[in-house]
Scaffold this active site. Structure first.
Site, mmCIF file in Angstrom:
data_model
loop_
_atom_site.group_PDB
_atom_site.id
_atom_site.type_symbol
_atom_site.label_atom_id
_atom_site.label_comp_id
_atom_site.label_asym_id
_atom_site.label_seq_id
_atom_site.Cartn_x
_atom_site.Cartn_y
_atom_site.Cartn_z
ATOM 1 N N VAL A 14 27.135 -15.371 -21.436
ATOM 2 C CA VAL A 14 26.275 -14.493 -21.432
ATOM 3 C C VAL A 14 25.009 -14.848 -20.742
ATOM 4 O O VAL A 14 24.552 -14.092 -20.082
ATOM 5 C CB VAL A 14 25.752 -14.485 -23.055
ATOM 6 C CG1 VAL A 14 24.552 -13.532 -23.219
ATOM 7 C CG2 VAL A 14 27.012 -13.776 -23.828
ATOM 8 N N ASP A 32 19.988 -25.186 -19.556
ATOM 9 C CA ASP A 32 21.066 -25.527 -20.354
ATOM 10 C C ASP A 32 21.147 -26.987 -20.684
ATOM 11 O O ASP A 32 20.498 -27.617 -19.725
ATOM 12 C CB ASP A 32 22.273 -25.234 -19.288
ATOM 13 C CG ASP A 32 23.442 -24.891 -20.518
ATOM 14 O OD1 ASP A 32 23.994 -23.861 -20.585
ATOM 15 O OD2 ASP A 32 23.912 -26.021 -20.968
ATOM 16 N N ARG A 37 27.140 -28.686 -16.325
ATOM 17 C CA ARG A 37 27.248 -27.103 -16.046
ATOM 18 C C ARG A 37 26.057 -26.856 -14.962
ATOM 19 O O ARG A 37 26.345 -26.072 -14.024
ATOM 20 C CB ARG A 37 26.786 -26.383 -17.175
ATOM 21 C CG ARG A 37 26.702 -24.897 -17.355
ATOM 22 C CD ARG A 37 27.659 -24.330 -17.088
ATOM 23 N NE ARG A 37 27.603 -22.724 -17.067
ATOM 24 C CZ ARG A 37 28.239 -21.882 -16.582
ATOM 25 N NH1 ARG A 37 29.372 -22.244 -15.919
ATOM 26 N NH2 ARG A 37 28.023 -20.606 -16.674
ATOM 27 N N THR A 82 27.009 -19.433 -31.116
ATOM 28 C CA THR A 82 27.028 -19.255 -32.663
ATOM 29 C C THR A 82 28.422 -19.453 -33.100
ATOM 30 O O THR A 82 28.919 -18.319 -33.430
ATOM 31 C CB THR A 82 26.270 -17.892 -32.812
ATOM 32 O OG1 THR A 82 26.762 -17.045 -32.336
ATOM 33 C CG2 THR A 82 24.813 -18.014 -32.639
ATOM 34 N N THR A 117 24.714 -13.927 -31.053
ATOM 35 C CA THR A 117 25.286 -13.062 -32.113
ATOM 36 C C THR A 117 24.913 -13.929 -33.603
ATOM 37 O O THR A 117 25.579 -14.892 -33.692
ATOM 38 C CB THR A 117 26.824 -12.834 -32.189
ATOM 39 O OG1 THR A 117 27.000 -12.204 -30.975
ATOM 40 C CG2 THR A 117 27.250 -11.638 -33.302
ATOM 41 N N CYS A 257 34.172 -14.274 -30.525
ATOM 42 C CA CYS A 257 33.220 -13.226 -30.741
ATOM 43 C C CYS A 257 34.243 -12.267 -32.027
ATOM 44 O O CYS A 257 33.806 -12.681 -33.177
ATOM 45 C CB CYS A 257 33.216 -12.326 -29.866
ATOM 46 S SG CYS A 257 32.136 -12.778 -28.446
ATOM 47 N N ARG A 322 38.277 -20.890 -25.714
ATOM 48 C CA ARG A 322 37.661 -21.133 -27.130
ATOM 49 C C ARG A 322 38.629 -20.471 -28.147
ATOM 50 O O ARG A 322 38.787 -19.308 -28.176
ATOM 51 C CB ARG A 322 36.240 -20.940 -27.041
ATOM 52 C CG ARG A 322 35.645 -22.012 -26.534
ATOM 53 C CD ARG A 322 34.179 -21.522 -26.387
ATOM 54 N NE ARG A 322 33.852 -20.665 -25.510
ATOM 55 C CZ ARG A 322 32.660 -20.003 -25.357
ATOM 56 N NH1 ARG A 322 31.579 -20.399 -25.883
ATOM 57 N NH2 ARG A 322 32.587 -18.914 -24.548
#
Ligand SMILES: NC(=O)c1ccc[n+]([C@@H]2O[C@H](COP(=O)([O-])OP(=O)(O)OC[C@H]3O[C@@H](n4cnc5c(N)ncnc54)[C@H](O)[C@@H]3O)[C@@H](O)[C@H]2O)c1
Length: 421
Positions: A14, A32, A37, A82, A117, A257, A322
């Site tokens: 995102v 980050d 990364r 999250t 989220t 998600c 994931r």
């Protein structure tokens, strides 16, 4: 180019596309905690595959692993993970840690927007106090909160961050308007000002819970029809001719998600004295689908078969491993006594080993002699398999198990059997 300075906190699926899009209009600092990364991104490599090398290299976003580099920012946008804990409870650890990093560097007049989220109340009742604590400032007077749910869909090149309608909410009407201006500058899809931060939080979590429940219904009828010897695909093709039939497909519901967010809503319901029967029933059905598929395939195999599973990521054409539910199919078949090899050209072999203890095959070259081929993820490379690929990999009378229905319209070479949901 506006001189407004915006920090994006968490540069994953995102945060990175958002930071790159914002950097076309504003001064952007992308932070980050993962130094590896940041180093990769500075080399122009986005391992998530969401941002290509050229736009990444030419982006003016300043990427950093040092939280203090965010201090010039006036607006902070938090896009950290999250996930849920082992027992499916919301894990707000990354969000709280991001609040502490932001709280330490932000000044008076800052706006802190959350895109992660969450369930209704997290931004104002949990993050606000954490930011106050870390900053020594007062929420609603010295700094302000906002929420703008993220709707991007990994691997989807149509509904990108610069095209979708962005739901936006602010602690005050003025903050909401400022956020509409910021997001409105980067998307052609326009902005929608939600009635409140809690309404915006709730809108996102029900978008994903609604998908989960609809898929769970299709998965449940798939289980019923398998007992009757009916293919769900044949049934859906007929039902879909009705104007208001909802077109959902059966399958494994993984990722971070759809398979996770309903647990956030469920916990919120329980905390507020309501038992979320439908939401949890949907989760239970979808989480049982991997084992169901393994048992169905096992019923078509001789004991001790040699099986090749194609695809391990949670969805087609993305490298994201994931919460992939393919692992449930693999574990189920192994428990039932079959020898299972796994191939996925998009997945990172190191991550597959670390997350799931799976040693991915380096390639399909030279692979042969399988009694079953399982199409678990519809990566383009698999969906385009020709007759030669099946014949090379499989023994005579082998089973082609097509979990995704990707070869449904395809004739298989003679001598192969087919299984579908
Ligand atoms: N991936 C999606 O398609 C998608 C879609 C809509 C919403 N969301 C939501 O957006 C949020 C982010 O998801 P994602 O898929 O981008 O996650 P991700 O794991 O791809 O990226 C998160 C990034 O945040 C970094 N991070 C973790 N803790 C941090 C901290 N304290 N400070 C700074 N950086 C930190 C990680 O190193 C990682 O690079 C989640 O809440 C998710 O539910 C994701």
């Amino acid at each position: 180019m506006s001189s407004l300075k915006i920090a994006v906190v968490g540069l994953g699926y995102v945060g990175l596309p958002l930071a790159v899009a914002l950097a076309r209009k504003f001064e952007v600092i992308g932070f980050d905690i993962d130094q590896r990364r940041i180093a990769e991104l500075k080399q122009g490599h986005d391992r998530t595959g969401e941002v290509e090398q050229a736009p990444l290299r030419s982006s003016t976003a300043h990427l950093t692993a040092k939280p203090e580099d965010m201090s010039p920012a006036k607006v902070f946008i938090v896009t950290v993970p999250t996930p849920v804990t082992q027992d499916n409870k919301p894990d707000l650890g990354a969000v709280l840690s991001a609040c502490r990093s932001v709280g330490k560097v932000m000044g008076k007049g800052s706006i802190v927007v959350f895109e992660s989220t969450v369930y209704p109340g997290v931004t104002e009742d949990i993050c606000g106090p954490e930011l106050e604590h870390a900053s020594g400032l007062v929420c609603g007077r010295d700094f302000f909160l906002g929420y703008s749910p993220e709707r991007i869909n990994p691997g989807d090149r149509e509904h990108t961050v610069d095209r979708i309608t962005k739901v936006v909410a602010g602690q005050t009407p003025d903050v909401a308007r400022q956020l509409c201006d910021i997001y409105g500058a980067i998307t052609t899809g326009g902005t929608f000002m939600a009635a409140s931060i809690k309404a915006a939080e709730a809108s996102k979590v029900i978008e994903n819970a609604q998908r989960d429940i609809n898929i769970a219904f299709i998965n449940e009828v798939t289980m019923i029809f398998s007992k009757l010897g009916l293919s769900i695909h044949d049934v859906l093709e007929a039902s879909a001719t009705k104007w208001n039939f909802l077109k959902f497909q059966p399958g494994l519901v993984g990722g971070h998600c759809i398979g996770v967010d309903p647990f956030y809503l469920a916990q919120c319901a329980i905390d507020n004295g309501h038992h979320p029967d439908v939401i949890l029933a949907g989760r239970k059905i979808n989480d049982s689908m991997g084992r169901f598929v393994a048992e169905q395939i096992n019923a078509q195999l001789r004991p001790g078969s040699k099986v090749l599973v194609l695809g391990l990521t949670f969805k087609e054409d993305v490298p994201d491993l994931r919460n992939s539910k393919v692992i449930d199919v693999i574990a189920g078949l192994r428990d039932l006594g079959h020898a299972v090899d796994v191939h996925d050209p998009l997945a990172d072999p190191e991550e597959a080993r670390h997350e799931y203890g799976i040693a991915l095959m380096p390639s399909l070259e030279g692979a042969s002699g399988y009694h079953a081929l399982i199409g678990a993820v519809a990566h383009d490379a698999y969906a385009n398999f020709g007759p030669d690929s099946f014949l090379r990999l499989l023994e005579e009378d082998a089973l082609v198990a097509d979990i995704k229905g990707m070869w449904r319209k395809r004739d298989l070479p003679d001598g192969l059997r087919r299984w579908m949901l």
